[in-house]
Design a protein around this motif. Structure first.
Motif, PDB file in Angstrom:
ATOM      1  N   GLN B  18       0.840  -1.198   0.000  1.00  0.00           N
ATOM      2  CA  GLN B  18       0.000   0.000   0.000  1.00  0.00           C
ATOM      3  C   GLN B  18       0.876   1.249   0.000  1.00  0.00           C
ATOM      4  O   GLN B  18       1.921   1.268   0.634  1.00  0.00           O
ATOM      5  CB  GLN B  18      -0.889   0.015   1.237  1.00  0.00           C
ATOM      6  CG  GLN B  18      -2.016  -0.996   1.214  1.00  0.00           C
ATOM      7  CD  GLN B  18      -3.166  -0.559   0.335  1.00  0.00           C
ATOM      8  OE1 GLN B  18      -3.422  -1.163  -0.689  1.00  0.00           O
ATOM      9  NE2 GLN B  18      -3.854   0.489   0.719  1.00  0.00           N
ATOM     10  N   PRO B  22      -3.672   3.830   5.891  1.00  0.00           N
ATOM     11  CA  PRO B  22      -5.103   3.855   5.580  1.00  0.00           C
ATOM     12  C   PRO B  22      -5.851   4.863   6.436  1.00  0.00           C
ATOM     13  O   PRO B  22      -5.425   5.180   7.543  1.00  0.00           O
ATOM     14  CB  PRO B  22      -5.549   2.426   5.910  1.00  0.00           C
ATOM     15  CG  PRO B  22      -4.599   1.988   6.963  1.00  0.00           C
ATOM     16  CD  PRO B  22      -3.295   2.655   6.685  1.00  0.00           C
ATOM     17  N   THR B  35      -7.486   3.500   0.487  1.00  0.00           N
ATOM     18  CA  THR B  35      -8.256   2.910   1.594  1.00  0.00           C
ATOM     19  C   THR B  35      -9.448   2.130   1.039  1.00  0.00           C
ATOM     20  O   THR B  35      -9.838   1.111   1.597  1.00  0.00           O
ATOM     21  CB  THR B  35      -8.718   4.002   2.579  1.00  0.00           C
ATOM     22  OG1 THR B  35      -7.589   4.776   2.957  1.00  0.00           O
ATOM     23  CG2 THR B  35      -9.331   3.397   3.828  1.00  0.00           C
ATOM     24  N   ILE B  38      -8.742  -1.414   0.503  1.00  0.00           N
ATOM     25  CA  ILE B  38      -8.808  -2.233   1.718  1.00  0.00           C
ATOM     26  C   ILE B  38     -10.265  -2.427   2.149  1.00  0.00           C
ATOM     27  O   ILE B  38     -10.732  -3.546   2.325  1.00  0.00           O
ATOM     28  CB  ILE B  38      -8.022  -1.542   2.864  1.00  0.00           C
ATOM     29  CG1 ILE B  38      -6.557  -1.358   2.464  1.00  0.00           C
ATOM     30  CG2 ILE B  38      -8.146  -2.317   4.158  1.00  0.00           C
ATOM     31  CD1 ILE B  38      -5.780  -0.420   3.367  1.00  0.00           C
ATOM     32  N   LYS B 200      -5.715  -4.242  12.506  1.00  0.00           N
ATOM     33  CA  LYS B 200      -5.388  -3.040  11.726  1.00  0.00           C
ATOM     34  C   LYS B 200      -4.517  -2.110  12.561  1.00  0.00           C
ATOM     35  O   LYS B 200      -4.865  -1.765  13.687  1.00  0.00           O
ATOM     36  CB  LYS B 200      -6.669  -2.304  11.334  1.00  0.00           C
ATOM     37  CG  LYS B 200      -6.407  -1.001  10.600  1.00  0.00           C
ATOM     38  CD  LYS B 200      -7.695  -0.280  10.280  1.00  0.00           C
ATOM     39  CE  LYS B 200      -7.405   1.051   9.608  1.00  0.00           C
ATOM     40  NZ  LYS B 200      -6.946   2.081  10.545  1.00  0.00           N
ATOM     41  N   PHE B 227      -2.372  -6.181   3.897  1.00  0.00           N
ATOM     42  CA  PHE B 227      -2.086  -4.889   3.266  1.00  0.00           C
ATOM     43  C   PHE B 227      -0.951  -4.261   4.051  1.00  0.00           C
ATOM     44  O   PHE B 227      -1.116  -3.956   5.235  1.00  0.00           O
ATOM     45  CB  PHE B 227      -3.319  -3.992   3.313  1.00  0.00           C
ATOM     46  CG  PHE B 227      -4.464  -4.508   2.496  1.00  0.00           C
ATOM     47  CD1 PHE B 227      -4.626  -4.111   1.183  1.00  0.00           C
ATOM     48  CD2 PHE B 227      -5.378  -5.400   3.024  1.00  0.00           C
ATOM     49  CE1 PHE B 227      -5.675  -4.580   0.419  1.00  0.00           C
ATOM     50  CE2 PHE B 227      -6.435  -5.883   2.277  1.00  0.00           C
ATOM     51  CZ  PHE B 227      -6.584  -5.473   0.958  1.00  0.00           C
TER      52      PHE B 227
END
Lengths: 307, 517
Positions: B18, B22, B35, B38, B200, B227
């Motif tokens: 990425q 995010p 984002t 994701i 996350k 990610f």
């Protein structure tokens, strides 16, 4: 009395920083409501949000509200995705703190190596120092990042300090960040120590038959520390927010990269909090160093007392 | 930086590189395309779009309307939300009902929702709700647990084309429970999509296959998605070539490294990697503020004097489709409007007819999407036909503010459209009622307003999109903007994987990705 004066002085600096952070983001011609809602939102919607944010109120009222919230450590929500500014900045600050601590470790060991090295390699150290100072961070960062990728086993950071591997991941970026202060501080200390090498008190110590190592570390180093600490106190605050290049290259979510992201997104609540935090870091570092100086050299307290 | 450490590489794991951290994974506030990549693994909307641009049912199994004003959506029975602590049930999940759709759509109509513009104008009572004048959206009504009625302000045969984007996702009302509100989108994200969030942080997002996914035919083949944020382009690319990342979108500046002189994948990468060209509904444009440049001949001179092919070659290595109008290629009903848009002779003729006095015209450029480069090329091209352009570079947000206030004569802009047909697009961007947002060019033409309004009453979709092409052609005669190109994105991924599908909403359908062996 000395400390009361200094603390009063630093509190006034903090108040100035808070006022500055408010004024600068209200002076910039911008529309936070439009930033939050984006280019597609209708004017009516933007106007409603402007009122909700209190941006339609007189500047004095906004300032009063702002200061009272800052005192309670309530920095509001991010303009970009509504997350709590305080938590976000605090979380990133922890990462920066670890990075800076490791940077200091590198700086300390390199400085120790430089001052204990023999005169024969002085020229070599000077060349290395020159190279470290003159190499831009983005260049050394990329080189070390690539080398790390190829040869270092810890090449991913989970985003939190969940394991030792996460801390070990921070070593290469800390090394990159340390290159400049390492060279500067080692050079300052080396020069100071050389200057003091022929001082009467050193000659006297030698005459007393003390070992060269003891003279070096007990007598010369102690007297050479003040300029070193002064330089370090200047470098430290810069390491927190100035680390953004290293943070971006190594994808570290620290304060520096948050600062850049917030500038690009015009996330004013985030920027205000970072500026105030930076002010607090500056004040704390200076207070700590001002406490250390008299311990090392008592003449400093006397000088302040005379003033 | 990246590599596999915490999660051991297995045969069914995909690591995606990425470009940036995010945003919060809350459907109401997401706006960043990276984002979306994701979030759209987690969230789904009522409808979707397949890779051919065809509308497909998602959470809504079917839909019907008699008058194009009142739409009935039948919610698929038995769809479960991902398991999460937010549910106070023994199995930590529950079935999606029409009440969830009502809740989600109501939230998307609120002023807190960034994508509220997608539906607020259409749904009855949504604008009032958005302005906080009422407590609920009049047009949204639950008929029974699996049936939702949406009443619109006016007929819209193309209403379903507004909601094919996963942006308008269905999420559980428990998400905004006080207890979980602060964690929502940061540690918790619950939808109905093929993958569910495991963890996350700002550096890594891990998702696992949703074993209860309702679409058994499209059950994910890859067990885990990771990610990983690698901000530096070179370092990310190195991660890919060193097999520490499996997939990344190539930034333009790496094209010269990846492609040979014939624009094929370089020999050294051909063995281990595949390329996928993605065509989304996007357009890059130089907009004109008609009030600042009221001279139609001057605007036409700019329109015909712009060599879009040169821009595509210089900024995108040829990966773009030149466009004359706003509808991007691939969108339902797209018709190429102009055979030969770049016509310097015609541009000079139009310039002669204009009252242009040689004064510099300001063009706002920003820091995204090659805006500055495009501005420089445009400046040079305009100089060639005799128009002086000065560039002002601002950050993207300041650009928008100045643009909306009508302070800029020309502005560089790009759109990633959420609508999947030209009607809502034209209505949004060219009707007088939409000045100044999103009719940034302040274009007002009563005849066009009337024609666009008539689209609401056309029940034949083929006819409707053909009319759109005619309307668009007519609008372009007034040259309110210089539409430039549709950018194509290049994804490079390990040849351990195959069947990468991405639709025109830039939705990566990782559930369809397979291991090559």
């Amino acid at each position: 009395m000395f400390y009361v004066k200094r603390i009063t002085y630093y509190i006034s600096i903090l108040v100035g920083v808070i006022l500055f952070s408010f004024i600068i983001f209200h002076a910039i011609p911008s529309d936070p409501a439009r930033i939050i809602l984006g280019p597609n939102a209708g004017e009516q919607q933007v106007e409603t949000l402007r009122k909700e944010l209190g941006l339609d109120k007189p500047l004095q009222q906004q300032l009063t509200r702002y200061v009272s919230r800052v005192i309670l450590l309530d920095f509001g929500k991010s303009y970009t995705d509504n997350r709590s500014v305080y938590h976000e900045v605090f979380q990133k600050f922890q990462i920066s703190l670890v990075l800076v601590t490791l940077t200091l470790f590198f700086t300390f060991f390199y400085t120790l190596f430089v001052i204990s090295s023999s005169k024969n390699i002085n020229r070599g150290i000077e060349i290395v120092n020159f190279m470290l100072v003159s190499t831009p961070t983005f260049f050394s960062g990329i080189i070390i990042a690539i080398l790390t990728f190829l040869f270092y086993p810890f090449t991913s950071f989970s985003g939190e300090f969940q394991s030792t591997a996460d801390v070990l991941y921070m070593l290469p970026p800390a090394l990159v960040l340390a290159l400049y202060p390492m060279a500067i501080l080692a050079r300052i200390l080396k020069q100071e120590m050389e200057k003091l090498n022929d001082s009467p008190f050193v000659v006297c110590a030698r005459a007393q038959g003390l070992s060269e190592l003891r003279i070096r570390f007990e007598h010369i180093l102690k007297n050479a520390l003040i300029p070193l600490l002064a330089a370090l106190s200047n470098q430290l605050p810069m390491l927190f927010t100035g680390a953004f290049i290293v943070e971006i290259i190594f994808s570290l979510p620290g304060i520096g990269s948050l600062l850049i992201k917030s500038i690009l997104q015009k996330d004013f609540p985030m920027l205000e909090c970072i500026i105030i935090l930076n002010g607090i870091v500056f004040v704390l570092i200076n207070l700590i160093f001002e406490t250390i100086y008299p311990v090392i050299d008592r003449r400093i307290t006397k000088q302040y007392a005379q003033k | 930086m990246s590599c596999s450490r915490k999660v051991e590489k297995t045969t069914s794991q995909l690591i995606i590189g990425q470009e940036s951290e995010p945003e919060r994974l809350s459907p109401l506030t997401i706006k960043d395309p990276q984002t979306f990549r994701i979030a759209w693994q987690i969230y789904e909307g009522l409808l979707g779009l397949d890779v051919n641009g065809k509308i497909v049912p998602k959470i809504a199994e079917s839909w019907e309307t008699e008058d194009n004003k009142t739409w009935i959506f039948h919610i698929r029975e038995g769809i479960k939300f991902h398991t999460s602590e937010i549910f106070d049930t023994p199995d930590k999940t529950r079935i999606v009902t029409a009440h969830d759709v009502l809740y989600s759509y109501t939230r998307f109509c609120s002023s807190e929702a960034y994508p509220s513009f997608v539906i607020t104008d259409s749904i009855k009572g949504a604008s009032e709700y958005n302005a906080k004048k009422v407590d609920s959206v009049e047009g949204l009504k639950v008929i029974d647990d699996y049936t939702l009625q949406i009443e619109l302000n006016k007929p819209e045969p193309f209403f379903i084309n507004r909601i094919t984007t996963p942006w308008i996702a269905i999420f559980p009302r428990e998400a905004e429970n006080v207890k979980f509100k602060d964690k929502w989108g940061l540690q918790i994200a619950v939808g109905t999509g093929p993958y569910q969030l495991i963890s996350k942080t700002d550096n890594e997002i891990i998702m696992g296959k949703n074993a209860d996914y309702w679409n058994k035919q499209k059950m994910p083949k890859i067990e885990k998605l990771i990610f990983r944020i690698v901000k530096n382009d070179q370092v990310r690319f190195m991660g890919l070539t060193e097999n520490k990342i499996d997939l990344m979108v190539l930034p333009n500046k790496l094209f010269s490294v990846v492609f040979d002189s014939e624009r094929r994948l370089n020999d050294k990468y051909r063995k281990g990697f595949n390329l996928k060209t993605i065509s989304t509904f996007n357009t890059h444009t130089i907009g004109t503020n008609i009030k600042k440049i009221p001279d139609v001949h001057l605007r036409r001179a700019m329109f015909y004097g712009t060599n879009r092919h040169e821009m595509v070659e210089k900024t995108l290595y040829g990966y773009g489709d030149v466009m004359g109008g706003i509808t991007p290629p691939g969108m339902n009903g797209y018709m190429p409007l102009f055979e030969n848009i770049f016509n310097p002779e015609k541009a000079r003729e139009e310039l002669k007819l204009s009252h242009y006095d040689g004064k510099e015209i300001e063009l706002l450029v920003h820091d995204l999407a090659n805006s500055e480069e495009i501005g420089q090329i445009f400046q040079k091209q305009m100089r060639n036909i005799g128009i002086n352009i000065s560039l002002t570079k601002l950050d993207y947000n300041s650009n928008i503010v100045r643009m909306v206030k009508g302070e800029a004569a020309l502005f560089s802009m790009f759109f990633e459209f959420v609508f999947s047909s030209p009607e809502p697009l034209l209505i949004n961007l060219f009707t007088t009622a939409k000045i100044p947002v999103p009719n940034f060019w302040q274009y007002s033409n009563k005849n066009i307003d009337k024609k666009l309004e008539e689209l609401r009453y056309s029940s034949d979709r083929q006819e409707s999109v053909a009319i759109c092409a005619d309307i668009e052609k007519e609008i372009m005669q007034d040259a309110p903007a210089v539409f430039l190109y549709r950018q194509k994105y290049i994804v490079m991924f390990s040849n351990k994987f195959r069947n990468l599908k991405v639709n025109a909403h830039n939705h990566y359908m990782f559930e369809e990705l397979e291991m090559a062996e």
